[in-house]
Design an enzyme around this catalytic site. Structure first.
Site, mmCIF file in Angstrom:
data_model
loop_
_atom_site.group_PDB
_atom_site.id
_atom_site.type_symbol
_atom_site.label_atom_id
_atom_site.label_comp_id
_atom_site.label_asym_id
_atom_site.label_seq_id
_atom_site.Cartn_x
_atom_site.Cartn_y
_atom_site.Cartn_z
ATOM 1 N N ASP A 242 -79.057 -53.861 43.014
ATOM 2 C CA ASP A 242 -79.964 -53.973 41.894
ATOM 3 C C ASP A 242 -80.313 -52.545 41.478
ATOM 4 O O ASP A 242 -80.069 -51.603 42.230
ATOM 5 C CB ASP A 242 -81.208 -54.732 42.391
ATOM 6 C CG ASP A 242 -82.280 -54.773 41.347
ATOM 7 O OD1 ASP A 242 -81.944 -55.007 40.182
ATOM 8 O OD2 ASP A 242 -83.449 -54.589 41.708
ATOM 9 N N THR B 47 -83.470 -51.471 39.366
ATOM 10 C CA THR B 47 -84.882 -51.136 39.360
ATOM 11 C C THR B 47 -85.510 -51.439 40.716
ATOM 12 O O THR B 47 -85.392 -52.530 41.234
ATOM 13 C CB THR B 47 -85.608 -51.951 38.284
ATOM 14 O OG1 THR B 47 -84.887 -51.763 37.084
ATOM 15 C CG2 THR B 47 -87.014 -51.489 38.133
ATOM 16 N N GLU C 14 -96.285 -53.344 32.685
ATOM 17 C CA GLU C 14 -97.469 -53.642 31.885
ATOM 18 C C GLU C 14 -98.651 -52.813 32.332
ATOM 19 O O GLU C 14 -99.435 -52.330 31.526
ATOM 20 C CB GLU C 14 -97.803 -55.125 32.008
ATOM 21 C CG GLU C 14 -96.738 -55.995 31.367
ATOM 22 C CD GLU C 14 -97.267 -57.365 31.042
ATOM 23 O OE1 GLU C 14 -98.105 -57.854 31.803
ATOM 24 O OE2 GLU C 14 -96.849 -57.919 30.019
ATOM 25 N N PHE D 126 -93.805 -63.667 30.333
ATOM 26 C CA PHE D 126 -92.580 -62.893 30.366
ATOM 27 C C PHE D 126 -91.645 -63.499 31.402
ATOM 28 O O PHE D 126 -92.026 -63.742 32.525
ATOM 29 C CB PHE D 126 -92.931 -61.469 30.774
ATOM 30 C CG PHE D 126 -91.825 -60.491 30.588
ATOM 31 C CD1 PHE D 126 -91.655 -59.844 29.379
ATOM 32 C CD2 PHE D 126 -90.961 -60.208 31.619
ATOM 33 C CE1 PHE D 126 -90.643 -58.927 29.208
ATOM 34 C CE2 PHE D 126 -89.942 -59.294 31.449
ATOM 35 C CZ PHE D 126 -89.793 -58.653 30.241
#
Lengths: 964, 370
Positions: free
Chosen positions: A359, A361, A440, A481
């Site tokens: 992966d 991130t 966020e 989200f």
């Protein structure tokens, strides 16, 4: 009834169940058959007395049984701890404390922290019956909002303990964590229930004093339904081993058959001439004798089956796993997390990985986000670290121009941009540290630093302080989200205007913009050129003014959809169009320490590194940054992956192509596509794949093969599902190159050696058959056969499997990554080498038999002395075959040999013989070991038997000198 | 797997009980211990093994084995051994008639004598063996056909022998003592040795029949029932002799110390051989004085009481005379084997040395990328 029972056995069922499980292994069944054969009353078959097989079998069964019992007791303990936790149950108008196990469906509970079952939220002490739950055990985001139905909230909040007539109807228990459908009937009104009204077991109440809930599912709760679905992973080496075991059985059958034929010839030609033999066997027909001899040799050769191998194999795995956890180099002092092998069956595959799927991130990057730049209204506000008046530290971004623009009245775009950042999110004002998503949190933080401070949120409103002016917005809709979607908020501002704020990935937002959207070009240019070059993570922010009529129509449609189908994606699409671009945020996610070096090393080791990620532009740049990509690397997008799933032959060609590639970068993949890529590789290659990730979106991928979870910021979900957990990506280097390589090497050597030791010892019987008329006479004393594997030779081989690091040290393994190819190429455990092992064991058995035979045929030595000589040589040969001599190895060898001499001394003692002459009929210890001829023969035989392996080892040493 | 993972996770922190316990103490670091064992840095001797230390090992083994082999070979060559086949399968053999007529149930002993010459004197003690070939004393059915309890002096086994002895368990409804096929097939030829003086007189050479069995066998494994002092004929009353025997077990020798189950000829026979062709110690000829050799050079005759039939299985019977050394009897193979293995080691050492010089250094630099 809510009693968790994860344990398997009770006092009564333990024995039968445990035995039933153990006899599912083919080796145990085989030995059970042998024991049954030995108990047969036909003496001609039981060439070995029953205890030769029974004692090792009982040892293996009891060790296994004790392990299972210990595991089960641990489960019982943990069960009872869970079952005995207190909770408050509504009984007769008051709450009494009961234990978790006494909770039943329909009970009303008062909750403080943990959920004992899946509950329907009735009401809470918070306004609007909101409550916040932490779901880090279940999925990616940490804090979620749950809210009781308005009707229960209103009716119950005044007097929460008044029992009421409630009826609810819900779907059958299932394992879907993110869906729930049900209906609550309340005073002839039907209220739809969805997942937003449900508190799942395994979640924790946060930021809420007390909540009240109605029990829906107890033992059927969704998290428990999710348990126990993981398939047991077996390694390639183990699968090969199983084939070898079958091969040994076939070989034993073949030998027994040939020897039985020999017996037939002997019985027909020779035996009638010898009066004693003729008389002894007179009762049986020759064919029957051949039949008996066949079974007799099956029993006699059964020690060549490595009975205790599986249990030792497990033990070795456990020790290797402990070594991983003990390694200081894999320990991260910062978060105080050592490496952990959650699965203890896959160690040697760590040394055989060909494909590493990672992966991006949080795995390659730190996932500590810093707001670096933004592009508002087509103007780029770049990075400038020299000026930073804000002490929070979270914001390293600052630009004088931007601040000036903000303060200057009449720059609506910029203001709107930050307003959007402050409004369109799910961050809790009180829980700064526990935002649902780190992105966020960073963006809201940035807005706060620049004057748009998010103050509080209620169920349907949000309060901001805009450059000091407090304003309250009415929240009409908030769409969460997901990995496929973007975030959307619909708000009504104090002036009564309806606005839709939306933020999401560039590609998603840009295609939904109004045709006449301004700044589109300059923003895209910024995206293309500036942000992606700097490895920045971008989100586009857009706004839409919504007409009152449109909103009413849409919200009705949404309500209707929720009542009937639940599918509302199309509706969302309808709303999210005609957007006006406000700007782009750029967040930097720094690479973890040592990532480029680690990837470079792994590539040198021949591991193909694939990065699977959700975004594109950044991924490419990260790829370059961490030396994954060279110019000309292939890029693969999610849309293309869909095609591979649809057309199998394309997938095959893709894998064939990717074999030529050193690195592959898959962009814009969804979690299920990540798993799909793993499946694709496994389907078309036989290579070992490893997946590494840190978040819940990597779980599918991690479950697919050897999974490594990083203890990252995105909750424990990846670690929970992983086979190994690490704190940092760069630990992978030592885990694979050192621990993996060693494990593979040790286990391969161990298994081959174990097979060698058992088969070389057993095959002697085959050669002896040619000298004793194929009669099934054992070469060794029966006690020796019984104790050979269990006591005399087990410890050195065990030590070998634990300490062997003969060829290269840990530093060497890291310095020369190409040595890792040994495991990838299966160079230490393959059919060719196994055949070599068997040839060598046949050579050894020949030497063990024929050298003493040649020596003793000139002397008056009896059978027992001959037998002891061969047995001693056999023990010496099997124990000294160690290449790496630590003090434990030496101790093990000394111990084994002393055990051999001690046990032989005891078993040959006059006392035992006097007690049971038939069982202890060997009385040759003193005379045999007093004879120099015996010792000379043992020395000669041992040296001759180990000479080829010694020479081979020396040859390797000469050709590849170890470098320390 | 998942279930335990789930509960483990619960224990990690969310259970009130568990978290309380963890919280009460000082948070312990999870840092692993820095010990040699856990960090896998145990001192070991292998890594210092290089070509420079392994190669000499081959030469050392070779240099040890070759002298041992030469020593063994010389020792073996100094041992004098004489072997004579008295089967009588040949027409020309003096024992031809006996061999043809002998069978298990022949009552009249057949006698024959064979003359032979020793070319060299046998110094020191001389061991006299009998050898049988093609006799499968290691056949499983045969090996099992005995009752060790009975032989150990167990009285109940004496009256009721083990089933293993079938069909040599009872005879005329009386238990056989000693039972079983091994005892039944006891070697029963009698061998006597005479020295023929140059002047023609026959001198019988005294043959020791005690001391040929192992001490443990004679005193532990084999015991007469009821101890040693009793009259053996009464002890064995009610038992039958093995069917092939001419006399009972208590009539094997007049010497009470060598009679019954502890008769040494019997014990030696009962210690079964490893191979179908074997030899067993029969008598010991003790050295009389330092002046004369035990068996001087000259002519001898071997007088045989020929009882044991071997022609049915094409067996051979031999008489062997041998002096002994520390390594036992004559054994040319062991010395040669040591020399061979030693030479192979030496040769391997040379080959490896050549490889080391030719390829070792080159690979050293080429194989390891920097």
């Amino acid at each position: 009834d809510n009693v968790i029972r994860s344990y398997k056995y009770s006092a009564l069922t333990f024995l039968p169940l445990s035995l039933f499980e153990q006899f599912q292994r083919i080796a145990n069944i085989y030995f059970l058959c042998i024991v049954v054969l030995q108990f047969q009353s036909i003496p001609a078959i039981s060439t070995l007395p029953w205890y030769t097989t029974m004692i090792p079998l009982l040892t293996v069964l009891s060790v296994r049984g004790f392990k299972d019992l210990a595991d089960d007791l641990a489960r019982r303990h943990s069960d009872s701890q869970i079952n005995r936790q207190p909770c408050d149950l509504l009984t007769n108008e008051s709450f009494t404390s009961v234990q978790w196990k006494d909770v039943c469906v329909g009970d009303v509970l008062r909750l403080h922290k943990d959920q004992t079952a899946d509950l329907l939220l009735l009401t809470t002490t918070e306004p609007h019956s909101l409550c916040y739950i932490e779901t880090s055990d279940i999925d990616e985001t940490n804090l979620k909002i749950r809210q009781a139905l308005a009707v229960t909230h209103q009716e119950l909040s005044s007097d929460p303990i008044e029992p009421s007539l409630l009826a609810f109807d819900c779907e059958e228990p299932n394992s879907h964590l993110h869906s729930f459908k049900g209906v609550l009937e309340w005073r002839d009104m039907r209220h739809l229930l969805d997942t937003g009204h449900i508190l799942l077991r395994g979640t924790v109440l946060r930021n809420t004093r007390v909540a009240y809930g109605l029990t829906i599912y107890t033992l059927d709760s969704k998290i428990l339904q999710n348990c126990g679905q993981t398939a047991v992973k077996t390694t390639q080496v183990e699968r090969t081993l199983n084939k070898v075991v079958v091969g040994i059985v076939l070989l034993v059958l073949l030998f027994a058959l040939l020897l039985a034929v020999g017996a037939g010839i002997f019985e027909a030609r020779v035996a009638p001439g010898i009066e004693a033999l003729a008389e002894l066997g007179g009762r049986y027909t020759p064919v029957y004798k051949v039949f008996l001899t066949f079974w007799g040799y099956i029993i006699l050769l059964s020690p060549s089956m490595p009975m205790s191998l599986y249990i030792r194999f497990e033990l070795v795995h456990v020790i290797h796993s402990l070594f991983i956890g003990w390694d200081l180099d894999l320990y991260d002092g910062g978060v105080d997390v050592p490496a952990h092998a959650r699965s203890t069956t896959l160690n040697e595959e760590l040394g055989q990985v060909r494909y590493l799927l990672s992966d991006k991130t949080g795995t390659l990057t730190e996932n500590r986000l810093i707001f670096r730049q933004c592009c508002v209204a087509g103007v780029l506000y770049p990075l400038d670290l020299s000026w930073n008046p804000f002490s929070c530290g979270g914001l390293q971004f600052s630009d004088k121009r931007l601040v000036d623009t903000l303060r200057k009245p009449g720059s609506p775009d910029v203001r709107e941009f930050f307003k959007a950042l402050a409004l369109c999110h799910t961050v809790m004002a009180e829980w700064k540290d526990q935002a649902a998503s780190p992105d966020e949190e960073t963006l809201v933080g940035a807005a706060r630093e620049l004057g748009w401070v998010f103050l509080s949120r209620t169920r349907d409103s949000m309060t901001l302080s805009e450059l000091g002016h407090r304003r309250q917005y009415q929240l009409l809709a908030l769409l969460d989200f997901t990995s496929q979607r973007r975030r959307m908020s619909v708000l009504r501002d104090p002036e009564g205007e309806l606005k839709l704020y939306c933020k999401g990935a560039d590609i998603v937002i840009l295609e939904r913009l109004r045709k006449d959207s301004t700044y589109c070009e300059s923003t895209e240019k910024a995206l293309e050129q500036v942000f992606s070059q700097g490895c920045l993570r971008t989100l586009c922010v857009a706004v839409r003014s919504v007409q009152e009529g449109l909103w009413e129509e849409w919200s009705r449609a949404l309500e209707l959809a929720a009542m009937t189908t639940g599918a509302s994606d199309d509706l969302y699409d309808n709303m999210e169009r005609e957007l006006t671009l406000l700007g782009v945020t750029a967040i930097e996610d720094q690479l973890q320490v040592g990532v480029p070096e680690t990837i470079a090393t792994l590539r040198q080791a021949g591991i193909k590194v694939w990065v699977l990620t959700g975004d594109k532009k950044t991924a490419v740049n990260v790829g370059f940054a961490c030396r994954l990509l060279d110019p000309g690397t292939r890029l693969l997008q999610g849309e293309e992956l869909v095609e591979f799933e649809e057309q199998p032959e394309l997938g095959k060609r893709f894998i064939a192509l990717s074999r030529q590639c050193q690195a592959v970068l898959c962009c814009r993949t969804t979690p299920s596509q990540k798993a799909g890529v793993v499946q694709l590789i496994r389907k078309y290659t036989s290579s070992i794949t490893m997946a590494i990730g840190d978040g819940a979106n990597d779980v599918n991928m991690i479950k697919a093969h050897i999974g490594v979870g990083l203890n990252g910021l995105e909750g424990g979900q990846a670690v929970q599902n992983a086979d190994f957990s690490l704190a940092k990506f760069h630990f992978l280097r030592k885990l694979l190159l050192v621990h993996g390589r060693w494990s593979y090497r040790r286990i391969s050597v161990f298994l081959r050696y174990f097979l060698y030791k058992t088969s070389s010892f057993a095959f002697v019987h085959v050669w002896f058959a040619f000298c004793n008329g194929f009669s099934g006479q054992p070469m060794y004393e029966t006690w020796f056969i019984t104790l050979y594997t269990v006591l005399y030779t087990s410890f050195p081989v065990q030590c070998l499997a634990v300490f062997e690091q003969q060829d290269v040290s840990a530093e060497g393994s890291l310095r020369w990554p190409s040595l890792y190819q040994l495991g990838v190429g299966r160079q230490l455990f393959n059919p060719r080498l196994l055949a070599g092992t068997f040839l060598y064991s046949i050579y050894t058995s020949l030497v063990l038999f024929f050298l003493p035979l040649s020596v003793f045929c000139f002397s008056a030595i009896d059978f027992q002395t001959f037998s002891i000589t061969v047995a001693t040589a056999s023990v010496f040969t099997s124990t000294t075959e160690t290449g790496y001599w630590t003090m434990f190895n030496v101790a093990a060898i000394v111990f084994s040999m002393s055990m051999y001499f001690l046990a032989t001394l005891i078993l040959h003692s006059p006392l035992l013989h006097t007690i049971a002459p038939a069982d202890f009929y060997f009385l040759a210890f003193q005379n045999a070991f007093a004879s120099p001829l015996v010792w000379l023969t043992v020395l000669l035989t041992t040296c001759t038997a180990v000479l080829p392996s010694l020479a081979a080892r020396a040859l390797l040493l000469v050709l590849n000198p170890p470098d320390t | 797997m998942m279930a335990s993972g789930y509960s483990a996770k619960e224990e990690d922190g969310h259970l009130p009980g568990a978290s309380g316990a963890a919280g009460s103490g000082v948070a312990k670091s999870k840092k692993p211990d820095n010990t040699a064992f856990k960090q896998q840095r145990l001192p070991a001797w292998q890594p210092i093994l290089t070509a420079g230390t392994v190669l000499p090992a081959f030469f050392v083994i070779g240099l040890i084995f070759i002298p041992i082999g030469i020593g063994l070979y010389v020792t073996s060559n100094n041992i004098k051994e004489f072997e004579i086949d008295y089967t009588g399968a040949d027409m020309s053999s003096p024992c031809f008639n006996c061999s043809q007529s002998s069978s298990w149930n022949s009552t009249w002993p057949c006698r024959c004598s064979i003359a032979f010459t020793l070319d060299q004197p046998f110094e020191s003690n001389v061991f006299m063996y009998y050898g049988l070939s093609n006799f499968y004393q290691n056949h499983r059915r045969y090996v099992k056909s005995r009752d060790d309890s009975q032989l150990n002096g167990d009285k109940s086994s004496l009256k009721n022998p083990s089933k293993e002895c079938e069909p040599y368990r009872t005879s005329d409804n009386k238990p056989i003592a000693p039972c079983g096929a091994i005892a039944n097939s006891l070697f029963n030829d009698t061998l006597e040795l005479f020295y023929i003086d140059p002047n023609g007189t026959r001198t019988q050479i005294p043959l020791m029949k005690k001391g040929i069995a192992w001490w443990t066998d004679k005193h532990v494994k084999f015991r007469n029932p009821g101890g040693t002092n009793l009259n053996l004929s009464t002890v064995f009353q009610g038992t039958a002799k093995p069917v092939n025997w001419h006399k009972s077990v208590y009539e094997l020798d007049a010497d009470l110390e060598n009679n019954g189950f502890i008769n040494e000829d019997f014990i030696v026979w009962m210690r079964t051989a490893a191979l179908p062709t074997f030899r067993k110690l029969y008598r010991i000829i003790q050295k009389k004085s330092n002046m004369t050799p035990t068996l001087p050079r000259g002519n001898y005759t071997l007088d045989i009481t020929y009882n044991y039939p071997v022609l049915s299985f094409e067996g051979r019977k031999r008489m062997i005379l041998s002096t002994i050394s520390w390594m036992g009897g004559k054994n040319p193979f062991l010395g040669l084997a040591y020399i061979t293995v030693g030479s192979v080691c030496f040769f391997l050492g040379v080959v490896l040395l050549i490889i080391h010089h030719k390829y070792g250094n080159r690979n050293n630099s080429a194989d390891i990328p920097n």
